[in-house]
Design a protein around this motif. Sequence first.
Motif, mmCIF file in Angstrom:
data_model
loop_
_atom_site.group_PDB
_atom_site.id
_atom_site.type_symbol
_atom_site.label_atom_id
_atom_site.label_comp_id
_atom_site.label_asym_id
_atom_site.label_seq_id
_atom_site.Cartn_x
_atom_site.Cartn_y
_atom_site.Cartn_z
ATOM 1 N N ALA A 119 -6.344 1.255 4.376
ATOM 2 C CA ALA A 119 -5.208 1.387 5.275
ATOM 3 C C ALA A 119 -4.978 0.085 5.998
ATOM 4 O O ALA A 119 -5.918 -0.654 6.307
ATOM 5 C CB ALA A 119 -5.448 2.521 6.273
ATOM 6 N N ILE B 4 -2.972 13.320 5.854
ATOM 7 C CA ILE B 4 -2.716 11.993 6.426
ATOM 8 C C ILE B 4 -2.656 12.168 7.941
ATOM 9 O O ILE B 4 -1.759 12.826 8.481
ATOM 10 C CB ILE B 4 -1.404 11.407 5.881
ATOM 11 N N TYR C 286 -0.952 2.761 3.224
ATOM 12 C CA TYR C 286 -2.210 3.151 2.590
ATOM 13 C C TYR C 286 -2.377 2.426 1.255
ATOM 14 O O TYR C 286 -1.478 2.416 0.416
ATOM 15 C CB TYR C 286 -2.258 4.654 2.404
#
Length: 931
Positions: A352, A414, A421
Amino acid sequence: MTVNRFFFLYVITLFFNYSFAQKTWLNFSDYASENPTRSAAFALEKISGNAKFIEENKSLIKFENAKWVYVQCSAEVLLQAKNEGKLERIYFEFANPQPLSDTALVRHKINLVQNGVGLDTNYTGKGIIVGIVDQGIDFNHPDFKTSNGKTRVMRYWDHTVSPTDPLQPYNYGKLWTNLQIDAGTCTSLETVTAHGTTVSGIATGNARANSTNKGAAPEADIVVVETDFNLPNWSLTIADACDYIFKYADSVGKPAVVNLSLGSYLGSHDARDPAAVRIEQLLDEKPGRIVVCAAGNSGAQGKYHVKGIVSQDTTFVWCKSNPANTLVGSNKILFDLWMNQEEANHNFAFGADLPAPNYAFRGRTNFRNWFSCLNTVPTFDTLYSSSGNRLACIETYAEIVDGNFHAQIIFRTIDSTDYLYRFETVGSGSYDIWGGSWQRLSDFETQLPSPFIFPAITKYQRPDSLQTIVSSWNCSPKVVSVANIRNRSGHTDKNGNWYSPSDFVPVGSLENSSSKGPTRLGLMKPDVAASGGVSLASGPVWFISNTANNSQIDQGGFHVRNGGTSMASPVVAGSAALYLQKCSKATYQDFISDLQVSSTTSPVTGTTPNTSYGYGILNTQALFSQKHRPVTISGPNGICPGSTATLSLQSSMIPTSISWVNGATTSSITTSTPGNYRVVLTDALGCKSRSNIQNLAAFSIPFVDAGQNQIICPGTSTILSGSGTATNYIWNNEVVNSVPFTPTIAKMYQLTGYNSNGCFARDSVFVELYNLEPVTYDESVSTISMGSNPFNVVQGIPSGGTYSGPGIIGTSFHPGLAGIGTHAIVYAVPDIHGCLSTDTSYITVFSNVGVEENENRFQVFPNPFNEVVNFNAETPCDLILFDVNGAQILELRNVLASELHFEKLSSGIYFLSVQHPNEKPKIVKLIKSPK
């Protein structure tokens, strides 16, 4: 949970078209009934049935050519002439000046092939099966019926119903026959969309509804398979559909083309999946089979594909959360991954990053090897930030599929949508992934920072808009994949309004939506581009009958606007049907190879092959030129009675069979039978080329008359002249027609007369000579001096004849009148037929002068002489002897005294030239007496 490996997206797009509203009449009768007195332009064919009207109405003629006379007049004038029998045929054009979906036929030159332009016959798909695997068909539309009202749909297999008697060996779906359709007992029909009917119309519509929007193969037989998108392993049902269509075609002994205007954008994109393999197998089983499919309509959906190149440095692509409803719910990340198994031995992880403007790495999962994911399905990963906060829960579904490694990645949970991501790889190898929120997956980030802001971006795997084609059979090298170009700029709808698409694409250029290749393995796709965008084709009756749909219906009321590669594909499929009508044993590879070399390129297409247009834009006429080998017949135009004619074929084709209309199988034939002759050649691919029709007329022989037999006097001339209907007369014995000649003996003369067709007849005439009585005339005086007195010639036998010749007066000869020389005296006695019998004697007249001046210088004696002449001279002389004609007989030099022997000379007059040195010659006339 379970996620399907394939996500099926139907390739369908409806467009709304336009043109100017105007009145259109179906035929001349309709026009004449509404407009009897209005002056209009008409054309009359130059045939015998129209000749009288044309002759009597010269003032109406505007212009004319070899085939047509163009007139301007009212309809009632033509109707009256037709009723009076003066006019047989009136050309009346059913046409709309605005382009219809026939524009695809013109652009791709399909209409030229349908009309047989430059070919041996017209090609319309007759004798070919066209299979349409789609959402069904409305077989009630007139475009799918024959002239007698019978259906052209031979079989209809409906996958959407579950009858008690499912089709075997597939064991699902209901099969209907053409007999059931004609009887009205078939209950399957396209009722949800107009897609299957419009696809069928573009491929096979025959324009019987209103003579517009004809399909590519208007006389092909149709087999329809209505698919069910809700069936599991849907792609395999499509393979079943292909199998059934080809089996049915085999059962009726016909080649077949299958059109697949449907597909899935997800999958291996390498044609290694079971459905593609089955379809390839079907194609390989025997010739006469072709499959054509739509490439897809996702070309304008953005960059939803990533070609990942794995390196020892970590490479990555950013995936974005899809807040809409994905296939697994809202606010998810979902993408599909495929790679060759040998490329899969590398590691991957998820990470991320903070997005713009602060771009910063926030954490990743542990790297794991792909093959470790096969142990537990799914494999779970949890992504934490560097501070230990959970960012996402991830599931990886992995499998091996026929040498491919396949994975689906789901960010199931999420926790923060504030991140980009990562999907990261390290090691070596490559992969392909597909996403796209438009197909209920997730998107990839395309707005990237500069390396100055975020140095790691140099390892970013950039998304692209390539490999946006549908998967499975579309990626097969054995299946024809079709891209989509704009067919028309617009049209007039049923409300009379002009429709124009909101996006401007030049007609003939690639639609923005047309999917791009290549396949995952790098195979060039699509194969060819064809007209699909803004097309008009046969619509379901229920659809065109609903006024709410008028804006989507053509002004004629029978055809619906549609578009996309779904409409481009049947243009090529219909052309393939024409191709198989030409070459029934051609294979899919023959068709593809010929497509590649015949497709049109231009500045619009750019250099081909490419991933947008394939090898170019379909050109059906050029496609046919790859297989068409003209055949001509040489020989006479007719046969004379009792004769034969030899006809021979010429062609560059290497035939495996030759078939003349009379059953002969040789390269040339000899026949005595008049009629129309044609030969058909067939080569190893079943390609047939038909010759021109050679009309062998029955010629007639001419009438020939050689004239009456003749009897003529010997030595006189006559003329032989043939008469009759011949154009050329030839006599034997070197006699020339109508030219005088003198026969020497009695003889039969044969005349041959030829007419303009080369036919001949013969006649003969006999020319006989009268017998003449013998006549004798032997003159006693053969030489005489010119100064002698006249004398009476000898009386000829029999008496009563006449004399003629120089010096003759009556029966006397006058030497002075005859002059010096030898003269022929003819005695002629006429007989009762007026023929003259003659005999001839010769009298030589010589000069009185003997030796010229100075004769005392030499002597010549005796003169006249018999055999020897004595010559004596004072000094040597040169002697030359001439005859009366001036021909030199003897020459002697330096003669003083000599005996000159002239035993061999004939009696008559001679001249001796005597020349002393440096003096003019002196001439002495010598006379040799008869022996």
